[in-house]
Design a protein around this motif. Structure first.
Motif, PDB file in Angstrom:
ATOM      1  N   PHE A  59       0.816  -1.213   0.000  1.00  0.00           N
ATOM      2  CA  PHE A  59       0.000   0.000   0.000  1.00  0.00           C
ATOM      3  C   PHE A  59       0.851   1.265   0.000  1.00  0.00           C
ATOM      4  O   PHE A  59       0.320   2.364   0.030  1.00  0.00           O
ATOM      5  CB  PHE A  59      -0.942   0.007   1.210  1.00  0.00           C
ATOM      6  N   ALA A  60       2.152   1.101  -0.020  1.00  0.00           N
ATOM      7  CA  ALA A  60       3.100   2.224  -0.061  1.00  0.00           C
ATOM      8  C   ALA A  60       2.890   3.192   1.108  1.00  0.00           C
ATOM      9  O   ALA A  60       2.701   4.389   0.930  1.00  0.00           O
ATOM     10  CB  ALA A  60       3.018   2.950  -1.404  1.00  0.00           C
ATOM     11  N   PHE A  88     -10.258   5.457  11.811  1.00  0.00           N
ATOM     12  CA  PHE A  88     -11.626   5.454  12.338  1.00  0.00           C
ATOM     13  C   PHE A  88     -12.630   5.320  11.204  1.00  0.00           C
ATOM     14  O   PHE A  88     -13.550   4.496  11.268  1.00  0.00           O
ATOM     15  CB  PHE A  88     -11.890   6.729  13.145  1.00  0.00           C
ATOM     16  N   ASN A  89     -12.459   6.113  10.154  1.00  0.00           N
ATOM     17  CA  ASN A  89     -13.380   6.067   9.012  1.00  0.00           C
ATOM     18  C   ASN A  89     -13.416   4.679   8.383  1.00  0.00           C
ATOM     19  O   ASN A  89     -14.484   4.200   7.981  1.00  0.00           O
ATOM     20  CB  ASN A  89     -12.983   7.090   7.950  1.00  0.00           C
ATOM     21  N   LEU A  90     -12.269   4.045   8.304  1.00  0.00           N
ATOM     22  CA  LEU A  90     -12.174   2.719   7.689  1.00  0.00           C
ATOM     23  C   LEU A  90     -12.983   1.682   8.462  1.00  0.00           C
ATOM     24  O   LEU A  90     -13.685   0.866   7.875  1.00  0.00           O
ATOM     25  CB  LEU A  90     -10.701   2.305   7.614  1.00  0.00           C
ATOM     26  N   PHE A  91     -12.892   1.747   9.789  1.00  0.00           N
ATOM     27  CA  PHE A  91     -13.555   0.727  10.613  1.00  0.00           C
ATOM     28  C   PHE A  91     -14.948   1.134  11.066  1.00  0.00           C
ATOM     29  O   PHE A  91     -15.656   0.335  11.666  1.00  0.00           O
ATOM     30  CB  PHE A  91     -12.680   0.382  11.825  1.00  0.00           C
ATOM     31  N   HIS A  92     -15.349   2.333  10.780  1.00  0.00           N
ATOM     32  CA  HIS A  92     -16.662   2.806  11.191  1.00  0.00           C
ATOM     33  C   HIS A  92     -17.601   2.843   9.990  1.00  0.00           C
ATOM     34  O   HIS A  92     -18.209   3.861   9.667  1.00  0.00           O
ATOM     35  CB  HIS A  92     -16.536   4.202  11.830  1.00  0.00           C
ATOM     36  N   THR A  93     -17.688   1.708   9.295  1.00  0.00           N
ATOM     37  CA  THR A  93     -18.549   1.604   8.116  1.00  0.00           C
ATOM     38  C   THR A  93     -19.403   0.351   8.225  1.00  0.00           C
ATOM     39  O   THR A  93     -19.113  -0.544   9.014  1.00  0.00           O
ATOM     40  CB  THR A  93     -17.715   1.498   6.818  1.00  0.00           C
ATOM     41  N   GLU A  94     -20.435   0.303   7.406  1.00  0.00           N
ATOM     42  CA  GLU A  94     -21.277  -0.891   7.361  1.00  0.00           C
ATOM     43  C   GLU A  94     -20.479  -2.114   6.937  1.00  0.00           C
ATOM     44  O   GLU A  94     -20.658  -3.203   7.459  1.00  0.00           O
ATOM     45  CB  GLU A  94     -22.420  -0.663   6.362  1.00  0.00           C
ATOM     46  N   ARG A  95     -19.596  -1.925   5.968  1.00  0.00           N
ATOM     47  CA  ARG A  95     -18.793  -3.038   5.448  1.00  0.00           C
ATOM     48  C   ARG A  95     -17.916  -3.651   6.537  1.00  0.00           C
ATOM     49  O   ARG A  95     -17.749  -4.846   6.591  1.00  0.00           O
ATOM     50  CB  ARG A  95     -17.914  -2.584   4.287  1.00  0.00           C
ATOM     51  N   GLN A 148      -6.657   6.169   0.833  1.00  0.00           N
ATOM     52  CA  GLN A 148      -7.484   6.040  -0.375  1.00  0.00           C
ATOM     53  C   GLN A 148      -7.148   4.744  -1.092  1.00  0.00           C
ATOM     54  O   GLN A 148      -8.044   4.043  -1.585  1.00  0.00           O
ATOM     55  CB  GLN A 148      -7.270   7.237  -1.309  1.00  0.00           C
ATOM     56  N   GLY A 149      -5.855   4.412  -1.137  1.00  0.00           N
ATOM     57  CA  GLY A 149      -5.426   3.157  -1.755  1.00  0.00           C
ATOM     58  C   GLY A 149      -6.006   1.942  -1.043  1.00  0.00           C
ATOM     59  O   GLY A 149      -6.387   0.954  -1.676  1.00  0.00           O
ATOM     60  N   ILE A 150      -6.098   2.017   0.267  1.00  0.00           N
ATOM     61  CA  ILE A 150      -6.680   0.918   1.051  1.00  0.00           C
ATOM     62  C   ILE A 150      -8.164   0.777   0.733  1.00  0.00           C
ATOM     63  O   ILE A 150      -8.667  -0.338   0.533  1.00  0.00           O
ATOM     64  CB  ILE A 150      -6.441   1.133   2.559  1.00  0.00           C
ATOM     65  N   HIS A 151      -8.872   1.896   0.659  1.00  0.00           N
ATOM     66  CA  HIS A 151     -10.307   1.857   0.324  1.00  0.00           C
ATOM     67  C   HIS A 151     -10.527   1.267  -1.074  1.00  0.00           C
ATOM     68  O   HIS A 151     -11.426   0.439  -1.265  1.00  0.00           O
ATOM     69  CB  HIS A 151     -10.925   3.254   0.406  1.00  0.00           C
ATOM     70  N   VAL A 152      -9.714   1.679  -2.024  1.00  0.00           N
ATOM     71  CA  VAL A 152      -9.824   1.156  -3.402  1.00  0.00           C
ATOM     72  C   VAL A 152      -9.560  -0.351  -3.409  1.00  0.00           C
ATOM     73  O   VAL A 152     -10.291  -1.118  -4.044  1.00  0.00           O
ATOM     74  CB  VAL A 152      -8.856   1.905  -4.352  1.00  0.00           C
ATOM     75  N   TYR A 153      -8.529  -0.772  -2.684  1.00  0.00           N
ATOM     76  CA  TYR A 153      -8.185  -2.192  -2.599  1.00  0.00           C
ATOM     77  C   TYR A 153      -9.358  -3.005  -2.048  1.00  0.00           C
ATOM     78  O   TYR A 153      -9.725  -4.039  -2.615  1.00  0.00           O
ATOM     79  CB  TYR A 153      -6.949  -2.364  -1.713  1.00  0.00           C
ATOM     80  N   LEU A 154      -9.947  -2.560  -0.948  1.00  0.00           N
ATOM     81  CA  LEU A 154     -11.078  -3.282  -0.368  1.00  0.00           C
ATOM     82  C   LEU A 154     -12.241  -3.388  -1.345  1.00  0.00           C
ATOM     83  O   LEU A 154     -12.864  -4.445  -1.463  1.00  0.00           O
ATOM     84  CB  LEU A 154     -11.542  -2.600   0.929  1.00  0.00           C
ATOM     85  N   LYS A 155     -12.501  -2.303  -2.045  1.00  0.00           N
ATOM     86  CA  LYS A 155     -13.596  -2.308  -3.020  1.00  0.00           C
ATOM     87  C   LYS A 155     -13.299  -3.288  -4.155  1.00  0.00           C
ATOM     88  O   LYS A 155     -14.167  -4.065  -4.560  1.00  0.00           O
ATOM     89  CB  LYS A 155     -13.807  -0.895  -3.565  1.00  0.00           C
ATOM     90  N   ILE A 166      -5.632  -8.603   5.294  1.00  0.00           N
ATOM     91  CA  ILE A 166      -4.466  -7.888   4.786  1.00  0.00           C
ATOM     92  C   ILE A 166      -4.506  -6.433   5.274  1.00  0.00           C
ATOM     93  O   ILE A 166      -3.490  -5.867   5.683  1.00  0.00           O
ATOM     94  CB  ILE A 166      -4.410  -7.954   3.239  1.00  0.00           C
ATOM     95  N   VAL A 167      -5.681  -5.836   5.255  1.00  0.00           N
ATOM     96  CA  VAL A 167      -5.829  -4.454   5.703  1.00  0.00           C
ATOM     97  C   VAL A 167      -5.552  -4.328   7.203  1.00  0.00           C
ATOM     98  O   VAL A 167      -4.907  -3.368   7.642  1.00  0.00           O
ATOM     99  CB  VAL A 167      -7.225  -3.898   5.327  1.00  0.00           C
ATOM    100  N   ILE A 168      -6.014  -5.289   7.994  1.00  0.00           N
ATOM    101  CA  ILE A 168      -5.741  -5.261   9.440  1.00  0.00           C
ATOM    102  C   ILE A 168      -4.230  -5.218   9.693  1.00  0.00           C
ATOM    103  O   ILE A 168      -3.739  -4.415  10.481  1.00  0.00           O
ATOM    104  CB  ILE A 168      -6.358  -6.498  10.146  1.00  0.00           C
ATOM    105  N   VAL A 169      -3.495  -6.080   9.000  1.00  0.00           N
ATOM    106  CA  VAL A 169      -2.035  -6.098   9.159  1.00  0.00           C
ATOM    107  C   VAL A 169      -1.452  -4.744   8.767  1.00  0.00           C
ATOM    108  O   VAL A 169      -0.576  -4.195   9.449  1.00  0.00           O
ATOM    109  CB  VAL A 169      -1.410  -7.248   8.331  1.00  0.00           C
TER     110      VAL A 169
END
Length: 195
Positions: A59-60, A88-95, A148-155, A166-169
């Motif tokens: 994720f650079a 916070f934004n990453l983990f505070h979502t419905e997904r 933003q790269g993490i959000h794109v990756y998850l999507k 992978i994102v947790i790590v």
């Protein structure tokens, strides 16, 4: 010896000189909360990243910008705030609610929010003292792009279990860097030298 004396003088000037100590509370609690949040992230892991090797991604993370000693106090606070806000934004979502144990997830979000609340007065001060473009340039912008790269990756991975692992790590890595940044900020603020 002269170098150490210069370094010590620089620390004193940063803490007490013009534009020096922020006067906001970067307490030990901020560091302890960061460590607690890292432990919670570790507890949230459900499968070993070994099973997700095909989903690995670089994720650079802008480690040099975040951990480099060249950050001014205002930049460091802006970067730290951005890292916590984005986490916070990453983990505070419905997904994310669908992916994790809700009790652990609530504790993590609560801990991140508490860290943000503790840091808000500091951010308000530096944003008042410094150019309001702090959040749109340099290290803070690099952190935004990283997330933003993490959000794109998850999507792209359709929020699969392996993608979340992978994102947790990755987030553990970035929050670990934020803990180092918090320690440095406490030193910059003179908190460690207070009676």
């Amino acid at each position: 010896m002269a170098f150490m004396l210069s370094l010590l003088m620089a620390l004193v000037l940063v803490s007490y000189g013009p534009g020096g100590s922020l006067g906001c509370d970067l307490s030990q609690n901020q560091v302890l909360l960061g460590r607690k949040n890292l432990r919670l992230l570790g507890q949230m892991r459900r499968i070993s990243p070994r099973f997700c090797l095909q989903d690995r991604k670089d994720f650079a993370f802008p480690q040099e910008m975040v951990e480099g000693g060249h950050l001014q106090e205002a930049q460091a606070i802006s970067v730290l705030h951005e890292m916590l806000q984005q986490s916070f934004n990453l983990f505070h979502t419905e997904r994310s609610s669908a992916a994790w144990d809700t009790t652990l997830l609530k504790k993590l979000c609560s801990g991140l929010l508490e860290q943000l609340d503790d840091l808000d007065p500091c951010l308000g001060q530096v944003m008042g003292e410094e150019d309001s473009a702090l959040g749109r340039t340099g290290p803070t912008l690099a952190v935004k792009r990283y997330f933003q790269g993490i959000h794109v990756y998850l999507k792209e991975k359709e929020y699969s279990d392996c993608a979340w692992e992978i994102v947790i790590v990755e987030i553990m890595r970035s929050l670990s860097s934020s803990a180092s940044l918090q320690e440095r900020l406490r030193m910059m603020d003179g908190d460690l030298y207070s009676p």
